[in-house]
Scaffold this active site. Structure first.
Site, short mmCIF file in Angstrom:
data_model
loop_
_atom_site.label_atom_id
_atom_site.label_comp_id
_atom_site.label_asym_id
_atom_site.label_seq_id
_atom_site.Cartn_x
_atom_site.Cartn_y
_atom_site.Cartn_z
N HIS A 140 0.83 -1.21 0.00
CA HIS A 140 0.00 0.00 0.00
C HIS A 140 0.86 1.26 0.00
O HIS A 140 2.09 1.20 -0.02
CB HIS A 140 -0.96 0.00 1.19
N CYS A 148 2.97 -4.94 6.61
CA CYS A 148 2.76 -4.69 5.18
C CYS A 148 4.00 -4.12 4.53
O CYS A 148 5.00 -3.84 5.18
CB CYS A 148 1.58 -3.74 4.99
#
Length: 328
Positions: A140, A148
């Site tokens: 992202h 992430c």
């Protein structure tokens, strides 16, 4: 109960949604990137493949060209990843996943709080069989991670557009290969004593296939590990934890030669007494380009550059300290 589950998901993962949807998910591929594709004999609709390297904090986009093989389109610096080198095993460990994943159109998230994102699909079939837990592990925007891989909003916007067009062009899903480091003989030698070395050696088989052939390796599982480019005898899916069955196809001789050559080079480095020190991490890494920006301009300048939503940088002190000597 539903509210509690939703809150738990929000706190344990790198994704949440917003009500207002703008046009960021439908933005076209930038003209400069289209020009790069054209010069490299690629088209927007051709399949892609993604490679991620933690230690180098880099994400690569590869695209199939006119020859039918994959060629490198662009390398993106990652602003933040969390945890240490090694696979993710349980929810809340802050580990960013390592392994082979496949991303379909339904895994693209146009409503991510972190600008845009796509879900890696962790845990995959192997990880689930091994009892690993976690969910909503993403690539992202912004510069914040709790498991992430975070890029700039501009970077993830480009990647999202390239992935969207490849999936629209008929690619059912694109493969993501997430590695602890570039799997060179030197890096393998440096990390020879790590508890994850056997796992990384398995990953390297897939890495070598792609390095030599420039084609996507076929991923299978048995004996609780990855197996690549093998056609098992018998019909039906194999149990991920079962013994590996006989195979019909032999290893590609060029790939086998590459793997053997790398092993001999790594052994040579060790036998020569070369000073090789593995990297250690308190909590993830940050690409040197962002570290320099943070050193020069401070956190506010980096936040403005990497996030349209001004998401705070996750654990910036750790990002600046890592990597460090394992003896520190």
């Amino acid at each position: 109960m539903c509210g509690f589950v939703a809150l738990a998901l929000l706190l344990s993962a790198c994704v949440s949604t917003v009500l207002d949807v703008d046009g960021k998910a439908t933005q076209p591929i930038p003209a400069t990137l289209l020009g790069d594709m054209s010069r490299k004999s690629m088209t927007p609709s051709e399949p892609i493949l993604v490679r991620i390297f933690k230690q180098e904090s880099e994400l690569e986009i590869w695209k199939r060209d006119r020859s039918g093989k994959f060629a490198l389109l662009k390398t993106y610096p990652m602003c933040r990843w969390s945890g240490k080198l090694g696979p993710k095993k349980e929810n809340g460990d802050r580990q960013a996943p390592e392994g082979f994943y496949h991303v379909s159109a339904g895994m693209l998230n146009p409503n991510s709080q972190y600008y845009l994102s796509f879900n890696l699909g962790y845990p995959n079939k192997l990880e689930a069989a091994l009892g690993y837990t976690g969910e909503a592990l993403m690539v992202h925007g912004a510069c914040s991670s709790s498991g992430c891989y975070a890029l700039t909003d501009e970077g993830v916007g480009e990647i999202y557009a390239v992935a969207r067009e490849a999936l629209k062009g008929g690619q059912g899903s694109f493969q993501v290969q997430a590695f602890p480091f570039r799997m060179t003989p030197k890096n393998m030698a440096k990390n020879r004593n790590d508890p994850n070395f056997a796992f990384w050696s398995d990953l390297k088989q897939g890495y070598d296939i792609f390095e030599v052939t420039r084609r996507q390796p076929k991923v299978s599982y048995c004996e609780g590990r990855y197996v690549f480019d093998k056609e098992f005898e018998g019909a039906g899916p194999r149990d991920v934890l079962a013994a590996c069955p006989p195979v019909l196809n032999a290893a590609d001789p060029l790939v086998a030669a590459r793997t053997q050559s790398d092993r001999l080079v790594a052994e040579g480095l060790l036998s020569a007494g070369s000073t090789l020190s593995a990297h250690a991490y308190a909590d993830g890494g940050m690409h040197p380009s962002f570290r320099k920006l943070l050193e020069r301009s401070g956190r506010s300048a980096l936040a403005k550059r990497t996030s349209l939503t001004s998401v705070p940088i996750s654990r910036p002190d750790a990002a600046m300290a890592d990597p460090h000597s394992p003896n520190e």
